[in-house]
Design a protein around this motif. Structure first.
Motif, mmCIF file in Angstrom:
data_model
loop_
_atom_site.group_PDB
_atom_site.id
_atom_site.type_symbol
_atom_site.label_atom_id
_atom_site.label_comp_id
_atom_site.label_asym_id
_atom_site.label_seq_id
_atom_site.Cartn_x
_atom_site.Cartn_y
_atom_site.Cartn_z
ATOM 1 N N LEU A 175 49.824 68.474 49.372
ATOM 2 C CA LEU A 175 49.344 68.172 48.019
ATOM 3 C C LEU A 175 47.869 68.518 47.857
ATOM 4 O O LEU A 175 47.471 69.091 46.838
ATOM 5 N N VAL A 176 47.059 68.169 48.842
ATOM 6 C CA VAL A 176 45.628 68.489 48.777
ATOM 7 C C VAL A 176 45.424 69.996 48.792
ATOM 8 O O VAL A 176 44.634 70.536 48.011
ATOM 9 N N ALA A 177 46.154 70.700 49.662
ATOM 10 C CA ALA A 177 46.020 72.155 49.744
ATOM 11 C C ALA A 177 46.449 72.824 48.436
ATOM 12 O O ALA A 177 45.866 73.832 48.035
ATOM 13 N N GLY A 178 47.421 72.277 47.768
ATOM 14 C CA GLY A 178 47.852 72.832 46.498
ATOM 15 C C GLY A 178 46.936 72.485 45.344
ATOM 16 O O GLY A 178 46.760 73.273 44.414
ATOM 17 N N ALA A 179 46.338 71.319 45.392
ATOM 18 C CA ALA A 179 45.482 70.869 44.292
ATOM 19 C C ALA A 179 44.058 71.402 44.389
ATOM 20 O O ALA A 179 43.390 71.557 43.364
ATOM 21 N N TYR A 180 43.584 71.692 45.591
ATOM 22 C CA TYR A 180 42.185 72.104 45.753
ATOM 23 C C TYR A 180 41.823 73.354 44.951
ATOM 24 O O TYR A 180 40.813 73.345 44.237
ATOM 25 N N PRO A 181 42.603 74.440 45.001
ATOM 26 C CA PRO A 181 42.227 75.613 44.187
ATOM 27 C C PRO A 181 42.193 75.320 42.689
ATOM 28 O O PRO A 181 41.315 75.803 41.975
ATOM 29 N N PHE A 182 43.123 74.504 42.208
ATOM 30 C CA PHE A 182 43.137 74.135 40.801
ATOM 31 C C PHE A 182 41.871 73.362 40.435
ATOM 32 O O PHE A 182 41.227 73.646 39.417
ATOM 33 N N VAL A 183 41.508 72.390 41.257
ATOM 34 C CA VAL A 183 40.305 71.589 41.004
ATOM 35 C C VAL A 183 39.054 72.464 41.084
ATOM 36 O O VAL A 183 38.148 72.332 40.250
ATOM 37 N N ALA A 184 39.008 73.363 42.045
ATOM 38 C CA ALA A 184 37.845 74.249 42.174
ATOM 39 C C ALA A 184 37.701 75.140 40.935
ATOM 40 O O ALA A 184 36.586 75.372 40.460
ATOM 41 N N ARG A 185 38.825 75.640 40.412
ATOM 42 C CA ARG A 185 38.762 76.450 39.188
ATOM 43 C C ARG A 185 38.294 75.621 37.999
ATOM 44 O O ARG A 185 37.492 76.082 37.190
ATOM 45 N N ARG A 186 38.794 74.402 37.887
ATOM 46 C CA ARG A 186 38.403 73.527 36.771
ATOM 47 C C ARG A 186 36.927 73.163 36.834
ATOM 48 O O ARG A 186 36.290 73.004 35.803
ATOM 49 N N LEU A 187 36.394 73.005 38.045
ATOM 50 C CA LEU A 187 34.976 72.680 38.203
ATOM 51 C C LEU A 187 34.079 73.910 38.094
ATOM 52 O O LEU A 187 32.857 73.775 38.038
ATOM 53 N N GLY A 188 34.669 75.088 38.106
ATOM 54 C CA GLY A 188 33.902 76.312 37.978
ATOM 55 C C GLY A 188 33.258 76.786 39.261
ATOM 56 O O GLY A 188 32.317 77.581 39.220
ATOM 57 N N VAL A 189 33.744 76.324 40.399
ATOM 58 C CA VAL A 189 33.171 76.723 41.693
ATOM 59 C C VAL A 189 34.122 77.576 42.516
ATOM 60 O O VAL A 189 33.833 77.888 43.666
ATOM 61 N N ALA A 190 35.214 77.992 41.921
ATOM 62 C CA ALA A 190 36.219 78.783 42.655
ATOM 63 C C ALA A 190 35.692 80.180 42.944
ATOM 64 O O ALA A 190 34.953 80.753 42.145
ATOM 65 N N PRO A 191 36.064 80.742 44.091
ATOM 66 C CA PRO A 191 35.682 82.125 44.391
ATOM 67 C C PRO A 191 36.425 83.093 43.478
ATOM 68 O O PRO A 191 37.433 82.745 42.858
ATOM 69 N N ASP A 192 35.924 84.325 43.414
ATOM 70 C CA ASP A 192 36.542 85.322 42.541
ATOM 71 C C ASP A 192 38.004 85.573 42.882
ATOM 72 O O ASP A 192 38.812 85.867 42.009
ATOM 73 N N ALA A 193 38.364 85.452 44.141
ATOM 74 C CA ALA A 193 39.757 85.709 44.558
ATOM 75 C C ALA A 193 40.718 84.708 43.931
ATOM 76 O O ALA A 193 41.894 85.004 43.750
ATOM 77 N N TRP A 194 40.245 83.512 43.600
ATOM 78 C CA TRP A 194 41.102 82.496 43.004
ATOM 79 C C TRP A 194 41.064 82.513 41.478
ATOM 80 O O TRP A 194 41.855 81.835 40.836
#
Length: 68
Positions: free
Chosen positions: A47-66
């Motif tokens: 669950l954490v592994a699946g939610a982390y990219p979503f949360v990172a995108r919502r916070l605006g800190v996701a890498p370009d690959a995501w």
């Protein structure tokens, strides 16, 4: 096209943070409720592994690959 090394350098901090968040959540749950068993720990880690990219995108800190 981005080189493999550049992509690794960009993603590595996020994967390390994801692992740290997994361990912190599992530690907090084990301290609160005691041993929860392998399958419950595995489910929480997934669950954490699946939610982390979503949360990172919502916070605006996701890498370009995501964000593509």
């Amino acid at each position: 096209m981005v080189s493999f090394f550049t992509r690794i350098v960009e993603l590595l901090p996020h994967y390390l943070t994801m692992i740290a968040v997994m361990f912190a959540i599992l530690f907090a749950i084990r301290e609160t409720y005691g041993d929860i068993g392998f399958w419950a720990s595995f489910a929480i880690a997934i669950l954490v592994a699946g939610a982390y990219p979503f949360v990172a995108r919502r916070l605006g800190v996701a890498p370009d690959a995501w964000t593509r």
